[in-house]
Write a protein that holds these residues in place. Structure first.
Motif, short mmCIF file in Angstrom:
data_model
loop_
_atom_site.label_atom_id
_atom_site.label_comp_id
_atom_site.label_asym_id
_atom_site.label_seq_id
_atom_site.Cartn_x
_atom_site.Cartn_y
_atom_site.Cartn_z
N LYS A 52 0.80 -1.24 0.00
CA LYS A 52 0.00 0.00 0.00
C LYS A 52 0.83 1.28 0.00
N GLN A 67 -3.04 4.67 -6.33
CA GLN A 67 -2.92 4.23 -4.95
C GLN A 67 -3.26 2.75 -4.85
N GLN A 68 -2.82 2.17 -3.75
CA GLN A 68 -3.15 0.79 -3.47
C GLN A 68 -3.94 0.77 -2.16
N PHE A 69 -5.03 0.06 -2.17
CA PHE A 69 -5.94 0.07 -1.03
C PHE A 69 -5.66 -1.09 -0.06
N SER A 70 -6.41 -1.07 1.07
CA SER A 70 -6.15 -2.06 2.12
C SER A 70 -6.39 -3.49 1.64
N TYR A 72 -5.50 -4.48 -1.23
CA TYR A 72 -4.42 -4.63 -2.20
C TYR A 72 -4.81 -4.29 -3.64
N SER A 74 -5.62 -1.80 -6.71
CA SER A 74 -5.02 -0.52 -7.01
C SER A 74 -5.87 0.20 -8.05
#
Lengths: 115, 110
Positions: A52, A67-70, A72, A74
């Motif tokens: 992340k 961005q990469q989210f919780s 995973y 993106s």
């Protein structure tokens, strides 16, 4: 086996519009990469994320962000689109716990056309 | 910029072996040699990698020169489905990105 999923597969936008591309990595992969491939060109690295956090940056225009989210996945956000942004956008994923050579697994790509 | 050089194109006949060369004269001692291929209208696909020794897998073999300045990807029996652009990549590892060069476009004739 599960592969990298990208959505949408095709996207048509007008100049100056915005676009959001999504990437769902292979389960348990912790690193995501974005590549751009223009017509007749070779893939060019844009940006990558590990756990992340942005890990590397290539020739990504300032108009683009990612961005990469919780979970995973993106997202690549593209604003003020230009005709030259028309390209195939590939997402790839890998795992630091894989082999030392870190093979990357690519998705099918999103074809963006800017009119 | 890519640190490898490959021929622009090669042709092969179906069911014959194919040897795809790559020069990487500036490769460092710890960099891997990766090969990916891109079939028409698809994303790149990992083929094989090596460091110093020759390597085999179900898709291909990789022969690495003793001085590591060049390598050759070997497809033992080319099929029509092997027609693709093959990329040789000097890869530093550590979760780094891939730097694609021009690659070799392989055509396979029936």
């Amino acid at each position: 086996a599960a592969g990298v999923i990208q959505s949408p597969r095709h996207l048509i936008k007008e100049k100056r519009e915005t676009a959001t591309l999504k990437c769902y990595p292979i389960p348990r992969h912790d690193t995501v990469y974005w590549y751009q491939q223009g017509p007749g060109q070779d893939p060019q690295f844009l940006i990558s994320f590990y756990e992340k956090m942005q890990s590397d940056k290539g020739s990504i225009p300032d108009r683009f962000s990612a961005q990469q989210f919780s979970d995973y996945h993106s997202e690549l956000n593209m604003s003020s689109l230009e005709l030259g942004d028309s390209a195939l956008y590939f997402c790839a994923s890998s795992s630091i716990w894989g082999s030392k050579a870190n093979e990357q697994f690519f998705g099918p790509g999103t074809r963006l056309t800017v009119l | 910029d890519a640190k490898t050089t490959q021929p622009n194109s090669m042709e092969s006949n179906e069911e014959e072996p194919v040897h795809l060369p790559c020069n990487h004269s500036t490769i460092s001692g710890t960099d891997y040699i990766h090969w990916y291929r891109q079939l028409p209208s698809q994303g790149p696909e990992y083929v094989i990698h090596g460091l110093t020794s020759n390597v085999n897998n179900r898709m291909a073999s990789l022969a690495i020169a003793e001085d590591r300045k060049s390598s050759t990807l070997i497809l033992h029996r080319a099929t029509l489905r092997d027609a693709a652009v093959y990329y040789c990549i000097d890869y530093g590892g550590s979760q780094g990105n891939l730097i694609f060069g021009k690659g070799t476009k392989l055509s396979v004739k029936p």
